[in-house]
Scaffold this motif. Sequence first.
Motif, PDB file in Angstrom:
ATOM      1  N   ALA A  27       0.824  -1.209   0.000  1.00 50.85           N
ATOM      2  CA  ALA A  27       0.000   0.000   0.000  1.00 50.85           C
ATOM      3  C   ALA A  27       0.857   1.259   0.000  1.00 50.85           C
ATOM      4  O   ALA A  27       0.532   2.257  -0.655  1.00 50.85           O
ATOM      5  CB  ALA A  27      -0.923  -0.003   1.224  1.00 50.85           C
ATOM      6  N   MET A  28       1.966   1.216   0.725  1.00 50.79           N
ATOM      7  CA  MET A  28       2.822   2.387   0.801  1.00 50.79           C
ATOM      8  C   MET A  28       3.570   2.646  -0.507  1.00 50.79           C
ATOM      9  O   MET A  28       3.946   3.786  -0.802  1.00 50.79           O
ATOM     10  CB  MET A  28       3.835   2.219   1.944  1.00 50.79           C
ATOM     11  CG  MET A  28       3.195   2.072   3.319  1.00 50.79           C
ATOM     12  SD  MET A  28       2.088   3.436   3.776  1.00 50.79           S
ATOM     13  CE  MET A  28       3.265   4.775   3.928  1.00 50.79           C
ATOM     14  N   VAL A  29       3.755   1.597  -1.302  1.00 50.43           N
ATOM     15  CA  VAL A  29       4.466   1.746  -2.578  1.00 50.43           C
ATOM     16  C   VAL A  29       3.495   1.944  -3.736  1.00 50.43           C
ATOM     17  O   VAL A  29       3.686   2.829  -4.582  1.00 50.43           O
ATOM     18  CB  VAL A  29       5.367   0.521  -2.842  1.00 50.43           C
ATOM     19  CG1 VAL A  29       6.016   0.615  -4.231  1.00 50.43           C
ATOM     20  CG2 VAL A  29       6.444   0.413  -1.772  1.00 50.43           C
ATOM     21  N   HIS A  30       2.444   1.146  -3.793  1.00 48.88           N
ATOM     22  CA  HIS A  30       1.541   1.129  -4.945  1.00 48.88           C
ATOM     23  C   HIS A  30       0.162   1.725  -4.664  1.00 48.88           C
ATOM     24  O   HIS A  30      -0.681   1.754  -5.564  1.00 48.88           O
ATOM     25  CB  HIS A  30       1.370  -0.306  -5.451  1.00 48.88           C
ATOM     26  CG  HIS A  30       2.661  -0.955  -5.854  1.00 48.88           C
ATOM     27  ND1 HIS A  30       3.459  -0.455  -6.854  1.00 48.88           N
ATOM     28  CD2 HIS A  30       3.285  -2.072  -5.388  1.00 48.88           C
ATOM     29  CE1 HIS A  30       4.522  -1.238  -7.002  1.00 48.88           C
ATOM     30  NE2 HIS A  30       4.455  -2.209  -6.123  1.00 48.88           N
ATOM     31  N   GLY A  31      -0.057   2.206  -3.460  1.00 49.55           N
ATOM     32  CA  GLY A  31      -1.354   2.805  -3.140  1.00 49.55           C
ATOM     33  C   GLY A  31      -2.203   1.880  -2.288  1.00 49.55           C
ATOM     34  O   GLY A  31      -2.017   0.654  -2.275  1.00 49.55           O
ATOM     35  N   PRO A  32      -3.171   2.453  -1.530  1.00 49.27           N
ATOM     36  CA  PRO A  32      -3.959   1.676  -0.572  1.00 49.27           C
ATOM     37  C   PRO A  32      -4.771   0.558  -1.203  1.00 49.27           C
ATOM     38  O   PRO A  32      -4.985  -0.484  -0.582  1.00 49.27           O
ATOM     39  CB  PRO A  32      -4.867   2.725   0.079  1.00 49.27           C
ATOM     40  CG  PRO A  32      -4.884   3.882  -0.878  1.00 49.27           C
ATOM     41  CD  PRO A  32      -3.545   3.887  -1.522  1.00 49.27           C
ATOM     42  N   ARG A  33      -5.216   0.732  -2.431  1.00 50.36           N
ATOM     43  CA  ARG A  33      -6.025  -0.314  -3.061  1.00 50.36           C
ATOM     44  C   ARG A  33      -5.217  -1.592  -3.264  1.00 50.36           C
ATOM     45  O   ARG A  33      -5.748  -2.697  -3.096  1.00 50.36           O
ATOM     46  CB  ARG A  33      -6.578   0.196  -4.385  1.00 50.36           C
ATOM     47  CG  ARG A  33      -7.551  -0.747  -5.073  1.00 50.36           C
ATOM     48  CD  ARG A  33      -8.689  -1.190  -4.178  1.00 50.36           C
ATOM     49  NE  ARG A  33      -9.438  -0.073  -3.614  1.00 50.36           N
ATOM     50  CZ  ARG A  33     -10.350  -0.208  -2.666  1.00 50.36           C
ATOM     51  NH1 ARG A  33     -10.597  -1.410  -2.149  1.00 50.36           N
ATOM     52  NH2 ARG A  33     -10.990   0.856  -2.205  1.00 50.36           N
ATOM     53  N   ALA A  34      -3.925  -1.441  -3.578  1.00 46.50           N
ATOM     54  CA  ALA A  34      -3.075  -2.635  -3.733  1.00 46.50           C
ATOM     55  C   ALA A  34      -2.975  -3.387  -2.411  1.00 46.50           C
ATOM     56  O   ALA A  34      -2.992  -4.628  -2.379  1.00 46.50           O
ATOM     57  CB  ALA A  34      -1.685  -2.223  -4.216  1.00 46.50           C
ATOM     58  N   GLY A  35      -2.887  -2.640  -1.314  1.00 47.19           N
ATOM     59  CA  GLY A  35      -2.837  -3.287  -0.009  1.00 47.19           C
ATOM     60  C   GLY A  35      -4.142  -3.953   0.349  1.00 47.19           C
ATOM     61  O   GLY A  35      -4.165  -5.072   0.881  1.00 47.19           O
ATOM     62  N   LEU A  36      -5.253  -3.276   0.081  1.00 50.62           N
ATOM     63  CA  LEU A  36      -6.568  -3.852   0.386  1.00 50.62           C
ATOM     64  C   LEU A  36      -6.819  -5.128  -0.411  1.00 50.62           C
ATOM     65  O   LEU A  36      -7.416  -6.088   0.096  1.00 50.62           O
ATOM     66  CB  LEU A  36      -7.661  -2.821   0.107  1.00 50.62           C
ATOM     67  CG  LEU A  36      -7.724  -1.643   1.101  1.00 50.62           C
ATOM     68  CD1 LEU A  36      -8.582  -0.520   0.543  1.00 50.62           C
ATOM     69  CD2 LEU A  36      -8.264  -2.131   2.446  1.00 50.62           C
ATOM     70  N   ASP A  37      -6.360  -5.160  -1.631  1.00 50.28           N
ATOM     71  CA  ASP A  37      -6.520  -6.373  -2.442  1.00 50.28           C
ATOM     72  C   ASP A  37      -5.766  -7.542  -1.802  1.00 50.28           C
ATOM     73  O   ASP A  37      -6.250  -8.686  -1.806  1.00 50.28           O
ATOM     74  CB  ASP A  37      -6.012  -6.137  -3.861  1.00 50.28           C
ATOM     75  CG  ASP A  37      -6.917  -5.195  -4.658  1.00 50.28           C
ATOM     76  OD1 ASP A  37      -8.073  -4.989  -4.232  1.00 50.28           O
ATOM     77  OD2 ASP A  37      -6.456  -4.654  -5.686  1.00 50.28           O
ATOM     78  N   ARG A  38      -4.599  -7.272  -1.261  1.00 47.62           N
ATOM     79  CA  ARG A  38      -3.837  -8.327  -0.593  1.00 47.62           C
ATOM     80  C   ARG A  38      -4.531  -8.796   0.688  1.00 47.62           C
ATOM     81  O   ARG A  38      -4.489  -9.980   1.031  1.00 47.62           O
ATOM     82  CB  ARG A  38      -2.424  -7.840  -0.266  1.00 47.62           C
ATOM     83  CG  ARG A  38      -1.479  -7.808  -1.469  1.00 47.62           C
ATOM     84  CD  ARG A  38      -0.092  -7.358  -1.048  1.00 47.62           C
ATOM     85  NE  ARG A  38       0.857  -7.496  -2.133  1.00 47.62           N
ATOM     86  CZ  ARG A  38       1.558  -8.593  -2.392  1.00 47.62           C
ATOM     87  NH1 ARG A  38       1.401  -9.673  -1.613  1.00 47.62           N
ATOM     88  NH2 ARG A  38       2.402  -8.638  -3.391  1.00 47.62           N
ATOM     89  N   LEU A  39      -5.176  -7.865   1.381  1.00 45.75           N
ATOM     90  CA  LEU A  39      -5.864  -8.235   2.619  1.00 45.75           C
ATOM     91  C   LEU A  39      -7.029  -9.180   2.378  1.00 45.75           C
ATOM     92  O   LEU A  39      -7.362 -10.005   3.240  1.00 45.75           O
ATOM     93  CB  LEU A  39      -6.377  -6.984   3.339  1.00 45.75           C
ATOM     94  CG  LEU A  39      -5.349  -6.022   3.934  1.00 45.75           C
ATOM     95  CD1 LEU A  39      -6.054  -4.928   4.714  1.00 45.75           C
ATOM     96  CD2 LEU A  39      -4.369  -6.758   4.839  1.00 45.75           C
ATOM     97  N   ALA A  40      -7.645  -9.081   1.231  1.00 44.87           N
ATOM     98  CA  ALA A  40      -8.817  -9.920   0.940  1.00 44.87           C
ATOM     99  C   ALA A  40      -8.473 -11.403   1.055  1.00 44.87           C
ATOM    100  O   ALA A  40      -9.310 -12.217   1.474  1.00 44.87           O
ATOM    101  CB  ALA A  40      -9.354  -9.599  -0.459  1.00 44.87           C
ATOM    102  N   ALA A  41      -7.232 -11.756   0.716  1.00 45.34           N
ATOM    103  CA  ALA A  41      -6.835 -13.159   0.776  1.00 45.34           C
ATOM    104  C   ALA A  41      -6.754 -13.667   2.213  1.00 45.34           C
ATOM    105  O   ALA A  41      -6.813 -14.879   2.453  1.00 45.34           O
ATOM    106  CB  ALA A  41      -5.489 -13.350   0.080  1.00 45.34           C
ATOM    107  N   LEU A  42      -6.613 -12.754   3.175  1.00 44.07           N
ATOM    108  CA  LEU A  42      -6.482 -13.163   4.576  1.00 44.07           C
ATOM    109  C   LEU A  42      -7.823 -13.363   5.262  1.00 44.07           C
ATOM    110  O   LEU A  42      -7.884 -13.922   6.358  1.00 44.07           O
ATOM    111  CB  LEU A  42      -5.670 -12.128   5.348  1.00 44.07           C
ATOM    112  CG  LEU A  42      -4.191 -12.027   4.977  1.00 44.07           C
ATOM    113  CD1 LEU A  42      -3.544 -10.846   5.685  1.00 44.07           C
ATOM    114  CD2 LEU A  42      -3.460 -13.320   5.343  1.00 44.07           C
TER     115      LEU A  42
END
Length: 415
Positions: free
Chosen positions: A341-356
Amino acid sequence: MTARTPDEDLLRQLAPQVLGALVRRYGHFDAAEDAVQEALLAAVRQWPESGRPRNPRGWLIRVASRRLADTLRAEEARRRREERIAASAPSDALHAPPPGESRAPSEDDTLALLFLCCHPVLTPESQSALTLRAVGGLTTAEIARAYLVPEATMAQRVSRAKQRIRKAGGRFARPGKAELADRLGAVLQVLYLIFNEGYTATAGSSLQRRELAGEAVRLTRDLRRLLPEDGEVAGLLALMLLTDARRDARTKPDGSLVPLAEQDRELWHKEAVDEGVALVTEALTHRRLGPYQLQAAIAAVHDEAPSADETDWPQILALYGLLERFAPGPVVALNHAVAAAMVHGPRAGLDRLAALDGDPSMARHHRLAAVRAHLLEMAGEPEAAVAAYLTAAERTLSLPERRYLLERAARLGRE
């Protein structure tokens, strides 16, 4: 927090040496461990008045040996056990060795005790408690306070742990190469669990239990002295130092939490940062890569940044990518999402969280909800962020974390 006296620091350093001497001489790990604790308590009561003895280690061995002999004498088979002790021990076994004489290789004792306390038949919780008791020299009451459980509960946990080791045939001996390779990971994990519980308490009114974190650092230093060529031992010590260096900046005077990005870096302990950076740099250069070294490298990037805005997030993201290959797991994935999220923006981080969300160990954990709330706030979705902050506050057992999460939710709700 009351500062420890020089006598208390010495006693905790001597505890594994004294226990090792008794176990190697007499066997009976559980009875010997109880006898050592009684000797330590006797020293705490007597030394301030009578003065520290010329040979503290010998004094403790003598007192603990007497306590152990009393215990064995009271048991049903006391005559046979006393005969075996008399036959196997030197004639001066119950007397203090002369000053400067070391009857036992104390370094071997410390390593043997660490491995015995981390026996695979024990749960991580029991391994941690027994390590703090036998190797760290903490009393049962101190361990119980650290983990916020009644003393009787902790006493039962320690007692059951010793019984399980005895039934499993656990040996007090310096680990051979095969055992060292098989069990060192468990030893490092237990030390890291102890540190984490001290650095960020899972429950209670205080964010940190500094004495517990300090014991973990001390024990890891001991292990580092015993295994100076092991890169992961160096990595774990570096990780602890780099993390613990921030301890004074993590809370406000009222005890409330200060997140990393808002901390006053002038309060960080520069000596600890410098030592940690030197350790991990040397380990990464000369030794095989491992997960603790990678985590220490990530901590070093954070600690070396002059400010939060100047943090090298692309490097941290790359290191988390490596870490997920070495030690995949939900906590690593969660932190990887923050870096993304800090590198590519919050949406990239949120997408990764969905897997958890489907991970049973993380789906209802407060940290997942807290990270999601932070990323939703970054993404400009205040209503969803407030809901996530409230969910995280409901799930955490730490009062400082709960207050911080509720404050974030309230502040967003007012905007």
